[in-house]
Design an enzyme around this catalytic site. Structure first.
Site, PDB file in Angstrom:
ATOM      1  N   GLY A  68      28.722  46.955  14.125  1.00 26.33           N
ATOM      2  CA  GLY A  68      29.220  47.888  14.959  1.00 26.33           C
ATOM      3  C   GLY A  68      28.552  49.361  15.179  1.00 26.33           C
ATOM      4  O   GLY A  68      27.497  49.440  14.581  1.00 26.33           O
ATOM      5  N   ASN A  69      29.250  50.308  15.881  1.00 22.47           N
ATOM      6  CA  ASN A  69      28.735  51.677  15.751  1.00 22.47           C
ATOM      7  C   ASN A  69      30.022  52.561  15.863  1.00 22.47           C
ATOM      8  O   ASN A  69      31.113  52.164  15.870  1.00 22.47           O
ATOM      9  CB  ASN A  69      27.864  51.793  16.860  1.00 22.47           C
ATOM     10  N   TYR A  70      29.709  53.836  15.808  1.00 30.95           N
ATOM     11  CA  TYR A  70      30.706  55.049  15.540  1.00 30.95           C
ATOM     12  C   TYR A  70      31.289  55.269  16.986  1.00 30.95           C
ATOM     13  O   TYR A  70      32.285  56.062  16.857  1.00 30.95           O
ATOM     14  CB  TYR A  70      30.443  56.082  14.988  1.00 30.95           C
TER      15      TYR A  70
END
Ligand code: C5P
Length: 396
Positions: A208-210
């Protein structure tokens, strides 16, 4: 703009209440239906008889009407209104609004109102300058109340300074400008993507990412606040759907987001691609949890995800607008421009990861919007809600 609109005029107990009579007349003259709600202290300054004669409606002040025992429903009133304007808003009423002290009809109605709220503070200059008042005003601004700043001038105390309630003509102009903006996207259908995507490795792990989704949700909220019908295709985030006509489609992976966007885009007037879509997904997703004890060292093979913005860019009609985002660490401007061309976007919003007030998870952002025509505009750092308004003003 105000014709047929439902406006609650809240009057609290300040000497400027005499100006509310003129404000009420101006609102009525502009075609609005006005319901006056007055605090007990307000009635010391201006009589309900004057206000009910001018509004054509009984003035509401108490929770119950004494002679009939009828309950005045602040909830119904809150739903009836298109806007609420509290003028004058005294230091006391502002403090009660900021802290939710619902001990009179005005504050209770404010807490129930789904509508836009304006407040025109009026008080002595020292009260206005007091840190307590400043704190309450900051809270109210953050809660979405539009404060119509008091003007400098002669005050009832005999002093001269900031604290004089803004003139009724100016208050009406602020409300009209807001009504104007709130109808500017009426009849438009807008697709917004938001949040990250999660690319599953196995049933319990993902790449995923932030991205928090805050910028995309602010854009969806602002489009809806301006009257658009919004389809919000959202990756996994923990944000509530903003108020207004917003249909949220929840997706997890880039592939799901791609499918939803391809399905929805043909009916849209514009698409704002704010999601932080993962560029790669694992080539295979394990059906069962990968175990260190049995699997040992693993190598994840990643395959590129579809570029959703580019897919929409390839099928967009001349009437449809496509807006993308770019988050760059180096050569920001050149990279954003090449992305705009490659994906056939009409606009690209560039936000730099290097700016401390921009980027993932923050409540603020700082953007430059570049148009395919070459025109561009840079904005200072602002809350994501205000950034959303700037982006929409420039692009839609
Ligand atoms: O190529 P890059 O990821 O930097 O481009 C960012 C822009 O493209 C954003 O508007 C993002 O929402 C969109 N995008 C997309 N699908 C992808 C990757 C990015 O729609 N697979």
């Amino acid at each position: 703009m105000l014709k047929g609109k439902h406006i609650i005029l809240g009057i609290s107990g300040g000497i400027a209440a005499y100006k509310s009579v003129h404000l009420l007349r101006l609102l009525r003259k502009a075609g609005a239906e006005v319901q006056v709600v007055i605090t007990p202290a307000g009635k010391e300054f201006i009589t309900p008889v004057t206000l009910s004669s001018l509004s054509g409606k009984p003035v509401i002040s108490e929770f119950f009407t004494a002679n009939t025992g009828q309950w005045n429903s602040h909830v119904d009133l809150g739903l009836w209104a298109d806007a609420m304007v509290i003028a004058p808003a005294t230091a006391c009423t502002l403090a009660k609004m900021a802290t939710g002290v619902a001990d009179n009809m005005l504050v209770t109605t404010y807490l129930s109102a789904k509508a836009k709220v304006f407040a025109a503070p009026a008080m002595d200059l020292d009260m206005y300058r007091h840190p307590s008042t400043a704190r309450n005003l900051d809270t109210l601004r953050a809660d979405g109340v539009t404060l119509i700043e008091p003007a400098e001038g002669y005050l009832a105390s005999g002093l001269t300074g900031k604290g004089r309630m803004e003139e009724p003509e100016e208050i009406v102009k602020v409300i009209e400008a807001w009504m104007d903006a709130s109808a500017s996207l009426k009849g438009k259908k807008i697709l917004v993507t938001a949040g990250p995507t999660h690319e599953n490795i196995d049933p319990v792990r993902f790449i995923g990412n932030y991205s928090s989704g805050k910028m995309g949700y602010a854009l969806a909220g602002e489009c809806a606040a301006r009257g658009a019908e919004v389809c919000l295709v959202s990756g996994p985030v923990s944000l509530p759907v903003p108020d207004g006509d917003i249909r949220r489609i929840e997706v997890t992976s880039a592939a799901e987001m791609h499918a939803a966007c391809l399905r929805e885009f043909p009916g849209m007037d514009a698409a704002i691609m704010c999601a932080a879509v993962a560029d790669y997904a694992p080539a295979v997703c394990s059906d069962s949890k990968i175990k260190r004890e049995t699997t040992g060292e693993i190598t994840l093979r990643l395959v590129p995800n579809p570029d959703i913005a580019a897919s929409l860019g390839a099928i967009k009609t001349p009437e449809q607008k496509l807006i993308g985002f770019a988050l760059e660490t180096d050569n920001e401007h050149a990279n954003a421009l090449s992305k705009l061309r490659r994906k056939n976007l009409d606009f690209i919003v560039l936000n730099s990861l290097r700016d401390p007030l921009a980027g993932f998870g923050k409540d603020t952002n700082k953007v430059t919007v570049i148009a395919a025509t070459g025109e561009e505009k840079s904005f200072p750092a602002k809350s994501k809600t205000l950034v959303a308004a700037d982006i929409i003003d420039f692009t839609l």
